[in-house]
Scaffold this active site. Structure first.
Site, PDB file in Angstrom:
ATOM      1  N   ASP A  75      50.305  41.018  38.551  1.00 10.71           N
ATOM      2  CA  ASP A  75      48.936  40.581  38.081  1.00 10.71           C
ATOM      3  C   ASP A  75      47.491  40.997  38.123  1.00 10.71           C
ATOM      4  OD1 ASP A  75      49.502  39.780  40.954  1.00 10.71           O
ATOM      5  OD2 ASP A  75      47.874  37.767  40.142  1.00 10.71           O
ATOM      6  N   ASP A  78      47.285  42.835  43.825  1.00 10.39           N
ATOM      7  CA  ASP A  78      47.841  42.810  44.619  1.00 10.39           C
ATOM      8  C   ASP A  78      49.372  42.955  43.740  1.00 10.39           C
ATOM      9  OD1 ASP A  78      49.181  40.405  43.349  1.00 10.39           O
ATOM     10  OD2 ASP A  78      47.731  39.126  43.920  1.00 10.39           O
ATOM     11  N   TYR A 227      48.523  30.395  41.647  1.00 11.92           N
ATOM     12  CA  TYR A 227      48.734  30.033  40.321  1.00 11.92           C
ATOM     13  C   TYR A 227      49.168  29.096  39.642  1.00 11.92           C
ATOM     14  CZ  TYR A 227      47.283  35.435  38.331  1.00 11.92           C
ATOM     15  OH  TYR A 227      46.531  36.272  38.894  1.00 11.92           O
ATOM     16  N   GLU A 469      37.945  41.875  40.943  1.00 13.34           N
ATOM     17  CA  GLU A 469      39.494  41.849  40.790  1.00 13.34           C
ATOM     18  C   GLU A 469      39.749  41.676  38.828  1.00 13.34           C
ATOM     19  OE1 GLU A 469      42.010  39.679  42.780  1.00 13.34           O
ATOM     20  OE2 GLU A 469      43.352  40.766  42.384  1.00 13.34           O
TER      21      GLU A 469
END
Ligand SMILES: *[C@@H]1O[C@H](CO)[C@@H](O)[C@H](O)[C@H]1NC(C)=O
Ligand SMILES: *[C@@H]1O[C@H](CO)[C@@H](O)[C@H](O)[C@H]1NC(C)=O
Ligand SMILES: *[C@@H]1O[C@H](CO)[C@@H](O)[C@H](O)[C@H]1NC(C)=O
Ligand SMILES: *[C@@H]1O[C@H](CO)[C@@H](O)[C@H](O)[C@H]1NC(C)=O
Length: 490
Positions: A75, A78, A227, A469
């Site tokens: 995603d 990571d 999420y 990120e």
């Protein structure tokens, strides 16, 4: 179609910047925005992989559970494969191709390959439907305790699913939306593949609707807070039904929308569109049926889509959006640019729909009108900000322009690649790279990072994941927006 695109060219040129030399190469940005997805690939990489510091990873995902879950996308920074954001990313990549694919030129095939990388995985995740959908590979708590390349990760690749007993209408209906939208993308060139996607979408949607519940209940410890389905699952059910309505000739989905819309958020205004909350995306999407196909039963969606547009434009009745002093839409200190790219996409898509019937958005009960050209200029300001027209003179797209983030919060990008460092890095070996002040050795070309704060300040530091990120759902809607600007403002 050709006439409508020509008119959009004209509308785009009504904004003052058209005649001025722009200095931003949207064609270059478009190509890079798609290339980024190669850096997020899990599974066996093909010979034409262009980001060549990556290599095969996750080749036994699912094996211990006797299911093939190899492939798909990580995603963000990571090595977890989270189903909800992956499906939303896929829906938005597909929507980008549906609306703006005819403007993508030599990038159309790359965009479709980015969709297919995901649908190949989602079809595997749905193989055990109708009563099971696999929704995640890896325990994020364990994954986050290490800083490892995906190519040598040794953290548990646990597999998570939703079932009739432990339902997840949010993740399942989003998966159905993704498969249905992708069915539209492949309809013309690959009808058999398109049929397969549509059939899977129907099965998964039916499962989502019959067994209602949020995946955050049964999978709380591995999906929250990462999420978590904060908005619940009603928004995804209506969104999924809307995509099935568009992808299939089957009138049952319109009947579903008509009879369930009011209990699934059709009357609720919401002003931010994201992997979690699909309400406003559904309003814009269903407006297409009212504006282009005169489906009067969808008029209420156009009214709510207008409310959303009014909320974005300073000075309008109903305006309620925060902007930074430098002019960036601002919602959150973490990954704010996801809201900016999704908004830019909705603005341009709505401009296209409005334009197709000479319509406009109405604010303050019709006292003020907003034109397609107004929507395009707001979208352009946001996209230009991302690409470097901002107070920090910083491009928030990695590898674009002269000045861009060097310390992207991304395991693979921040650790030396397999070819330069063939020895494994184990779980803890990687942390010295996380905390290092050196630039990332591998450039995650095209990645758009979380972005600056509410005062336009950005701190390029790898451990500042809120700002540095990247994420697949930041890029996916930007692909469509960049295709529009690359074609209209070359
Ligand atoms: C813009 O980028 C494209 C793709 O990288 C390149 O082919 C083109 O020459 C660039 N245009 C300009 C004006 O630099
Ligand atoms: C992946 O690794 C194999 C073997 O180590 C190597 O031959 C290949 O070139 C690598 N692929 C990439 C994309 O780096
Ligand atoms: C339409 O969809 C419904 C619900 O999924 C299904 O029962 C029906 O057979 C479909 N009709 C056609 C013509 O495909
Ligand atoms: C950004 O660029 C402008 C114009 O070139 C310049 O005036 C300004 O000082 C720059 N700002 C920063 C923070 O570098």
């Amino acid at each position: 179609m050709a006439a409508s695109v020509a008119l959009l060219f004209f509308l785009a040129c009504l904004s003052v910047t058209c005649a001025v030399h722009h200095g931003l190469n949207y064609t270059d940005a478009l190509e890079k925005s798609i290339l980024f997805f190669e850096g997020q690939r899990s599974g066996k990489l093909p010979p034409n992989q262009r980001l060549n510091w990556r290599n095969d990873s996750g080749l036994s995902d699912g094996a211990a559970y006797h299911v093939d879950l190899v492939g798909g996308y990580y995603d963000a920074g990571d090595n977890v494969k989270f189903g909800l954001p992956m499906a939303f990313t896929t829906t938005m990549l597909a929507w980008s191709v549906i609306e703006f694919g005819d403007l993508m030129q030599n990038q159309l095939e790359n965009a479709k390959a980015a969709v297919r990388w995901s649908t190949a995985y989602l079809l595997k995740a749905a193989t055990s439907a109708p009563e099971t959908l696999f929704v995640q590979v890896a325990d994020p708590n364990a994954d986050h305790r290490c800083w490892e390349r995906p190519e040598d990760m040794d953290t548990p690749r646990s597999v998570y699913k939703v079932t009739s007993q432990n339902p997840g209408s949010d993740v399942a209906a989003e998966t159905a939306a993704a498969l249905a939208a992708a069915a539209i993308v492949f309809r013309e060139d690959e009808p058999a593949y398109s049929d397969k996607l549509l059939q899977a979408a129907r099965t998964v949607f039916d499962f989502a609707d019959r067994h209602r519940g949020s995946y955050s209940d049964s999978l709380n410890s591995v999906v929250c807070p990462f999420y978590c389905s904060y908005s619940g699952y009603h928004d995804e059910l209506l969104w999924g039904a809307s995509w099935l309505h568009l992808a299939s000739e089957n009138t049952s989905y319109m009947a579903y929308i008509k009879s369930n819309g009011h209990t699934l958020g059709a009357e609720e205004d919401d002003f931010w569109f994201s992997w979690d909350d699909k309400k406003v995306g559904t309003k814009i999407l269903l407006s297409k049926g009212f504006l282009q196909n005169r489906l009067d039963q969808l008029q209420q969606y156009k009214i709510h889509a207008d409310n959303y547009i009014c909320s974005l434009i300073p000075g309008m009745p109903g305006f309620q959006t925060q902007y930074t002093p430098g002019g960036l839409l601002y919602r959150s200190g973490q990954s704010n640019l996801q809201y900016v790219t999704s908004t830019a996409f909705l603005l341009l898509t709505y401009a296209k729909y409005l334009d197709s019937n000479g319509g406009s958005a109405l604010c303050g009960g019709g006292t003020t009108t907003i034109t397609a050209g107004d929507l395009i200029s707001l979208a352009e300001k946001q996209v230009d900000y991302i690409l470097g027209k901002n107070p920090a003179n910083m491009s928030y797209m990695v590898g674009f322009g002269d000045k861009y983030p060097q310390q992207v919060h991304h395991r693979g990008s921040s650790l030396p690649s397999l070819s330069s460092h063939p020895e494994r890095f184990s779980c803890n070996d990687g942390f010295r790279y996380l905390y290092s002040s050196s630039p990332n050795p591998n450039i995650l070309v095209g990645a758009v990072v979380g972005g600056p704060d509410n005062r336009d300040v950005f701190s390029d530091s790898r451990n500042n994941y809120q700002q540095t990120e990247p994420a697949t759902y930041i890029n996916a809607p930007l692909v469509g927006a960049l295709a529009f600007f690359a074609a209209t403002k070359p």
